[in-house]
Design an enzyme around this catalytic site. Structure first.
Site, PDB file in Angstrom:
ATOM      1  N   LYS A 138      -8.519   5.589  -5.065  1.00  0.00           N
ATOM      2  CA  LYS A 138      -9.061   4.241  -4.832  1.00  0.00           C
ATOM      3  C   LYS A 138      -9.449   4.000  -3.369  1.00  0.00           C
ATOM      4  O   LYS A 138     -10.417   3.293  -3.101  1.00  0.00           O
ATOM      5  CB  LYS A 138      -8.050   3.176  -5.266  1.00  0.00           C
ATOM      6  CG  LYS A 138      -7.861   3.087  -6.768  1.00  0.00           C
ATOM      7  CD  LYS A 138      -6.944   1.918  -7.108  1.00  0.00           C
ATOM      8  CE  LYS A 138      -6.607   1.878  -8.576  1.00  0.00           C
ATOM      9  NZ  LYS A 138      -5.819   0.715  -8.944  1.00  0.00           N
ATOM     10  N   ASP A 181      -8.918  -5.046  -9.504  1.00  0.00           N
ATOM     11  CA  ASP A 181      -7.470  -5.316  -9.565  1.00  0.00           C
ATOM     12  C   ASP A 181      -7.182  -6.708  -9.003  1.00  0.00           C
ATOM     13  O   ASP A 181      -6.321  -7.433  -9.498  1.00  0.00           O
ATOM     14  CB  ASP A 181      -6.684  -4.280  -8.752  1.00  0.00           C
ATOM     15  CG  ASP A 181      -6.706  -2.896  -9.390  1.00  0.00           C
ATOM     16  OD1 ASP A 181      -6.796  -2.812 -10.629  1.00  0.00           O
ATOM     17  OD2 ASP A 181      -6.641  -1.902  -8.636  1.00  0.00           O
TER      18      ASP A 181
END
Ligand code: NAP
Length: 279
Positions: free
Chosen positions: A65, A101
């Site tokens: 990420k 997220d």
């Protein structure tokens, strides 16, 4: 047929394929969602290759990420958080990077009719999930305290968020007694340590909304003990669901079929849990 994908390592047990494919079925989109395990060195090649192959969009998960940020044009939230988990391919442009997220945390609270704005929140954990959760809560208007075993990590997150955020260690009794929101973003309570809890029950109270990012098991000890004292509880599958919902919406421009995705995700989690319980 459209192809979507997930870049991570490992991705063998990912819950994203059934969740996204349930969405394609519900929206009658002819698409598949497949998983790929490139090496860290090959991540840029994998992203460029996905674009060249006309793959419609990819998610990125652990451990890529942060690195994905360098290989995409991140939006403001992804840049601030320092992590990309969703990539959109645009003709003739650098791939666009998002961090769903963060939006996933906000939408999980919204789904439960919880207003974050004006709340005092304690986030326990300062890894990837803790960072995204703390940014989400601060961005939605909460005053956030980040508590972490390694205090320096919490201090880094608080400093990156700015004036709304404070940081400290795991002694959080007084902070939680004054808080409206408690979010566990440590792995404490996750299988195989599901008998553990990151926060003693004596710290909890009925005025709290408690979200546990852990989703194996779905009902963690923290959530069970929070419900016992009358707190509102939100399980980790809601956070997982909504990061996928937001990715679907970015890629397709359509409203996500939330119920279908939720049903598929929870069925998969139940199956996974049954498998774990038999080991
Ligand atoms: P991570 O980056 O490895 O961070 C782990 C965090 O847990 C750190 O804050 C670490 O503290 C803390 N920790 C680990 N063991 C601990 C212990 N024994 N006592 C106290 N603190 C401890 O992991 P992550 O990606 O943030 O994931 C954390 C949890 O969130 C996992 O259970 C993961 O499955 C879950 N998660 C859920 C979602 C969702 O959508 N629901 C999304 C992402 C992650 P130190 O910094 O001191 O090591």
């Amino acid at each position: 047929m459209d192809v979507y994908g997930l870049l991570g390592n490992p991705v063998e047990h990912s819950l994203s394929p059934p969740m996204h494919e349930a969405a394609y079925d519900a929206r009658e989109i002819d698409a598949r969602y497949v998983t790929f395990e490139p090496t860290e060195d090959a991540l840029k090649t994998a992203i460029d290759g996905a674009a060249a192959l006309d793959i419609s969009g990819v998610n990125v998960t652990i451990p890529f990420k942060q690195t994905a940020l360098e290989h995409t044009n991140p939006d403001d939230i992804a840049r601030e958080v320092g992590a990309v988990n969703t990539i959109e391919f645009l003709d003739g442009e650098m791939p666009r990077g998002y961090n769903t997220d963060v939006a996933g945390v906000k939408r999980a609270f919204h789904h439960h009719n919880i207003t974050i704005d004006g709340c005092d929140a304690v986030v326990v954990g300062a890894g990837g999930a803790g960072r995204a959760a703390a940014f989400a809560l601060a961005d939605a208007g909460a005053d956030v305290h980040i508590a972490n075993r390694t205090v320096e990590r919490a201090e880094t997150v608080a400093a990156d968020i700015g004036k709304r955020a404070t940081a400290g260690g795991l002694e959080t009794r007084d902070l939680i007694s004054d808080a409206d929101i408690l979010l566990n973003a440590t792995s404490v309570g996750m299988e195989p340590d599901s008998n553990k809890t990151p926060v003693p029950q004596s710290y909890l109270h009925g005025g709290l909304v408690v979200l546990d990012a852990v989703y194996t098991p779905i009902e963690t000890r923290l959530l069970r003990e929070a419900a016992e004292v009358g707190a509102t509880t939100i399980d980790g599958a809601w956070m997982l669901l909504y990061q996928g919902v937001v990715a679907f919406e970015i890629w397709t421009g359509q409203d996500a079929p939330i119920q279908s995705m939720n049903t598929a995700l929870r069925a998969e989690l139940a199956e996974m849990w049954q498998h774990i319980s038999m080991l």
